[in-house]
Design a protein around this motif. Structure first.
Motif, PDB file in Angstrom:
ATOM      1  N   GLN A 111      38.929 -10.732  10.304  1.00  0.00           N
ATOM      2  CA  GLN A 111      40.067 -10.460   9.437  1.00  0.00           C
ATOM      3  C   GLN A 111      39.649 -10.492   7.966  1.00  0.00           C
ATOM      4  O   GLN A 111      40.187  -9.735   7.145  1.00  0.00           O
ATOM      5  N   GLU A 112      38.692 -11.355   7.648  1.00  0.00           N
ATOM      6  CA  GLU A 112      38.174 -11.392   6.280  1.00  0.00           C
ATOM      7  C   GLU A 112      37.428 -10.110   5.929  1.00  0.00           C
ATOM      8  O   GLU A 112      37.299  -9.763   4.750  1.00  0.00           O
ATOM      9  N   LEU A 113      36.939  -9.397   6.952  1.00  0.00           N
ATOM     10  CA  LEU A 113      36.246  -8.127   6.721  1.00  0.00           C
ATOM     11  C   LEU A 113      37.221  -6.959   6.588  1.00  0.00           C
ATOM     12  O   LEU A 113      36.788  -5.809   6.447  1.00  0.00           O
ATOM     13  N   GLY A 114      38.512  -7.239   6.630  1.00  0.00           N
ATOM     14  CA  GLY A 114      39.510  -6.181   6.454  1.00  0.00           C
ATOM     15  C   GLY A 114      39.946  -5.525   7.738  1.00  0.00           C
ATOM     16  O   GLY A 114      40.513  -4.422   7.704  1.00  0.00           O
ATOM     17  N   MET A 115      39.719  -6.171   8.883  1.00  0.00           N
ATOM     18  CA  MET A 115      40.155  -5.607  10.156  1.00  0.00           C
ATOM     19  C   MET A 115      41.579  -6.057  10.458  1.00  0.00           C
ATOM     20  O   MET A 115      41.906  -7.237  10.342  1.00  0.00           O
ATOM     21  N   ARG A 116      42.405  -5.115  10.835  1.00  0.00           N
ATOM     22  CA  ARG A 116      43.771  -5.444  11.228  1.00  0.00           C
ATOM     23  C   ARG A 116      43.902  -5.267  12.730  1.00  0.00           C
ATOM     24  O   ARG A 116      43.559  -4.219  13.285  1.00  0.00           O
ATOM     25  N   PHE A 117      44.419  -6.295  13.370  1.00  0.00           N
ATOM     26  CA  PHE A 117      44.530  -6.291  14.828  1.00  0.00           C
ATOM     27  C   PHE A 117      45.946  -5.946  15.256  1.00  0.00           C
ATOM     28  O   PHE A 117      46.923  -6.313  14.603  1.00  0.00           O
ATOM     29  N   GLY A 118      46.009  -5.233  16.371  1.00  0.00           N
ATOM     30  CA  GLY A 118      47.306  -4.853  16.908  1.00  0.00           C
ATOM     31  C   GLY A 118      47.972  -6.007  17.634  1.00  0.00           C
ATOM     32  O   GLY A 118      47.544  -7.169  17.542  1.00  0.00           O
ATOM     33  N   TYR A 119      49.030  -5.692  18.375  1.00  0.00           N
ATOM     34  CA  TYR A 119      49.772  -6.724  19.094  1.00  0.00           C
ATOM     35  C   TYR A 119      48.844  -7.426  20.086  1.00  0.00           C
ATOM     36  O   TYR A 119      48.107  -6.777  20.833  1.00  0.00           O
ATOM     37  N   PRO A 120      48.856  -8.767  20.113  1.00  0.00           N
ATOM     38  CA  PRO A 120      47.941  -9.516  21.009  1.00  0.00           C
ATOM     39  C   PRO A 120      48.356  -9.393  22.472  1.00  0.00           C
ATOM     40  O   PRO A 120      49.334 -10.004  22.897  1.00  0.00           O
ATOM     41  N   PHE A 121      47.608  -8.630  23.229  1.00  0.00           N
ATOM     42  CA  PHE A 121      47.985  -8.434  24.633  1.00  0.00           C
ATOM     43  C   PHE A 121      46.883  -8.844  25.610  1.00  0.00           C
ATOM     44  O   PHE A 121      47.067  -8.745  26.817  1.00  0.00           O
ATOM     45  N   LEU A 122      45.745  -9.342  25.112  1.00  0.00           N
ATOM     46  CA  LEU A 122      44.677  -9.818  25.983  1.00  0.00           C
ATOM     47  C   LEU A 122      44.178 -11.174  25.484  1.00  0.00           C
ATOM     48  O   LEU A 122      44.134 -11.424  24.277  1.00  0.00           O
ATOM     49  N   ASP A 123      43.815 -12.027  26.412  1.00  0.00           N
ATOM     50  CA  ASP A 123      43.288 -13.351  26.078  1.00  0.00           C
ATOM     51  C   ASP A 123      41.789 -13.229  25.823  1.00  0.00           C
ATOM     52  O   ASP A 123      41.018 -12.956  26.736  1.00  0.00           O
ATOM     53  N   ALA A 124      41.397 -13.428  24.581  1.00  0.00           N
ATOM     54  CA  ALA A 124      39.982 -13.330  24.215  1.00  0.00           C
ATOM     55  C   ALA A 124      39.387 -14.679  23.848  1.00  0.00           C
ATOM     56  O   ALA A 124      38.377 -14.750  23.138  1.00  0.00           O
ATOM     57  N   SER A 125      39.987 -15.758  24.322  1.00  0.00           N
ATOM     58  CA  SER A 125      39.483 -17.101  24.017  1.00  0.00           C
ATOM     59  C   SER A 125      38.075 -17.279  24.584  1.00  0.00           C
ATOM     60  O   SER A 125      37.824 -16.909  25.739  1.00  0.00           O
ATOM     61  N   PRO A 126      37.161 -17.837  23.797  1.00  0.00           N
ATOM     62  CA  PRO A 126      35.778 -17.992  24.278  1.00  0.00           C
ATOM     63  C   PRO A 126      35.627 -19.178  25.230  1.00  0.00           C
ATOM     64  O   PRO A 126      36.137 -20.264  24.976  1.00  0.00           O
ATOM     65  N   TRP A 127      34.914 -18.939  26.316  1.00  0.00           N
ATOM     66  CA  TRP A 127      34.626 -19.967  27.318  1.00  0.00           C
ATOM     67  C   TRP A 127      33.130 -19.978  27.608  1.00  0.00           C
ATOM     68  O   TRP A 127      32.453 -18.955  27.479  1.00  0.00           O
ATOM     69  N   LEU A 128      32.655 -21.129  28.023  1.00  0.00           N
ATOM     70  CA  LEU A 128      31.287 -21.220  28.520  1.00  0.00           C
ATOM     71  C   LEU A 128      31.311 -20.931  30.017  1.00  0.00           C
ATOM     72  O   LEU A 128      32.094 -21.522  30.767  1.00  0.00           O
ATOM     73  N   VAL A 129      30.459 -20.022  30.448  1.00  0.00           N
ATOM     74  CA  VAL A 129      30.349 -19.678  31.868  1.00  0.00           C
ATOM     75  C   VAL A 129      28.974 -20.119  32.350  1.00  0.00           C
ATOM     76  O   VAL A 129      27.954 -19.782  31.746  1.00  0.00           O
TER      77      VAL A 129
END
Length: 495
Positions: free
Chosen positions: A161-179
């Motif tokens: 977001q600091e790079l000027g990217m605008r995100f659309g409506y949040p419809f996917l879970d992108a939370s980082p997990w360790l696998v």
């Protein structure tokens, strides 16, 4: 139309009937922008459109112009950059044809709701090559500078977001997990030897032993040493010693009490009832806990464990959470593998791999990634993040914010109506070709053992009855004829 094109069209149509909720006609994209990061500008200038939309005065008496926002793109062409994501987008490399996929389905539904068109101005790009110094953030900066919308499951991070990217409506879970890979571990020898103790917790076993002593003490007090209990054998030790033997032996039905006083009879009834309940509880749990099953454990349990053991975690260089991991876990060893994939954890190249939740949910049910069902998310989410489309945060030069302002209400409606949920569920069912057991992994079976609290009522009532019997004994022991069953031991003068 020839036979071959007709058959190909029919196959594609049937394919998308299964995959997509709404039919999507495959089409050939107009151009490609591969890893060369081409310079051609395809982003439209929306400033005049935005000014015209907000300055319109028709129907303002009946509706707020914001209510008409989803139709602001009606009849307009929107340029779209599509990133190669095989799980989300079905692109035919040989024919250059876009054949569908979950994200295409979402974009097509947005087009139906907003009236925008995007087929005529769509480009396709390969994934950035980290071995050549290309990063996701660098590619996204280029893509949003050249196209109105960048299609993909991109994690919304503060750095982006600091790079000027605008995100659309949040419809996917992108939370980082360790696998990590779960490996089968045989139980230690001492667990096999003492598996018979597992139906009860250690505290409960100690409580049972304590109640042996308690019961023996009360019974020896209620049943005098000179009673018929000792008539047959005078070499039984003290009253407490023999009472302790009877108490323990009665637990396994190896011996029986022979009370003679009324308080002792009531007390023995209470103890035998307690023993029957404890025995039934033990037997009920024994069948499931006697066999010590193999457990599945990972080399690390969470990110703190990786830091403590100084084991590396694989991260995509320049990816969404590269900077986040460096800043939040400066003591964590990060590794950037030349070839990205789960083989890095299976080969021991790293203890775990960082994946966003939605992508891992897809991979976990696919045979090509998780045939052995040995990949599992460990610990908890390292951060909360959502995934969505991206556009340039621009309100002045090209006014691309106008595009995202128009599609966001439509996506919100798709969410509240349950469209996004149903489409995602159908998408997961369509890509999953491998079902793994939903059983817990690495769970300690001791949690299934009976605890003290589970049996509190049994012992409580035995204690209450024991004290009542003691009081009864104290009240009645000096009354004449109370212990008519008392006898003298041999060679003992009568008192």
């Amino acid at each position: 139309m020839g036979t071959a094109p007709a058959m190909r069209y029919l196959v594609c149509l049937l394919y998308n009937f299964v995959i997509l909720a709404d039919s999507f006609e495959p089409f050939k994209i107009g151009w490609r922008d591969d890893k060369s990061f081409g310079k051609q500008q395809r982003r439209s200038k929306w400033c005049d459109e935005e000014e015209h939309f907000w300055s319109k005065r028709d129907h303002l008496q009946d509706a707020d112009p914001r209510a008409r926002m989803p139709k602001a793109l009606n009849g307009k062409k929107v340029s779209v950059m599509i990133l190669e994501t095989p799980d989300y987008i079905h692109y035919n490399e040989s024919t250059g044809t876009l054949e569908g996929g979950f994200l295409i389905e979402v974009l097509e539904e947005l087009a139906n709701r907003t009236g925008m068109s995007w087929h005529e101005s769509t480009a396709f790009s390969k994934v950035p090559d980290s071995s050549k110094g290309e990063t996701y953030d660098g590619w996204l900066e280029w893509a949003m500078d050249h196209y109105d919308i960048v299609l993909g499951n991109f994690a919304a991070t503060a750095e982006r977001q600091e790079l000027g990217m605008r995100f659309g409506y949040p419809f996917l879970d992108a939370s980082p997990w360790l696998v990590a890979q779960m490996k089968v571990q045989k139980p230690p020898w001492y667990q096999m030897i003492f598996s018979w103790t597992r139906p009860f917790s250690g505290q409960l076993w100690l409580l049972i032993i304590g109640f042996f002593a308690f019961t023996a003490s009360v019974f020896s007090y209620l049943e005098p040493e000179k009673s018929k209990l000792y008539k047959e054998d005078s070499d039984k030790g003290t009253a407490f010693e023999h009472s302790l033997w009877l108490t323990i032996a009665s637990f396994t039905c190896g011996e029986k009490f022979k009370p003679h006083t009324r308080p002792a009879k009531v007390f023995v009834l209470s103890w035998t009832f307690t023993v029957s309940l404890i025995g039934a509880s033990y037997t009920a749990n024994l069948a499931s806990l006697l066999v010590v099953a193999d457990t599945e454990t990972a080399v690390i349990q969470n990110v703190e464990d990786a830091i403590r053991k100084n084991l590396p975690v694989c991260v995509w260089k320049g990816g969404a959470f590269d900077t986040f991991m460096q800043n939040r876990y400066p003591d964590l060893a990060l590794k950037y593998p030349k070839t990205w994939g789960y083989q890095n954890v299976r080969d021991g190249n790293c203890a775990a791999i960082l994946k966003d939740r939605t992508n891992f949910l897809i991979d976990q049910g696919m045979k090509k990634y998780n045939e052995q069902c040995d990949l599992h998310a460990i610990g908890s989410a390292l951060s909360e993040a959502f995934g969505s489309f991206i556009s340039k945060a621009d309100s002045y030069d090209y006014c691309t914010d106008f595009v995202m302002d128009a599609i966001s209400p439509a996506m919100h409606a798709m969410y509240t109506e349950g469209w996004l949920r149903d489409a995602k569920d159908q998408f997961l069912r369509s890509v999953h070709d491998h079902a793994c057991s939903a059983a817990d992994h690495g769970i300690d079976d001791s949690s299934k053992s009976l605890q003290v609290g589970n049996t509190f009522g049994i012992f409580f009532f035995h204690v209450v009855i024991s004290f009542w019997c003691v009081v009864w004994h104290l009240v009645t022991r000096h009354k004449p004829g109370t212990y008519g069953e008392l006898i003298q031991l041999p060679n003992t003068p009568r008192s």
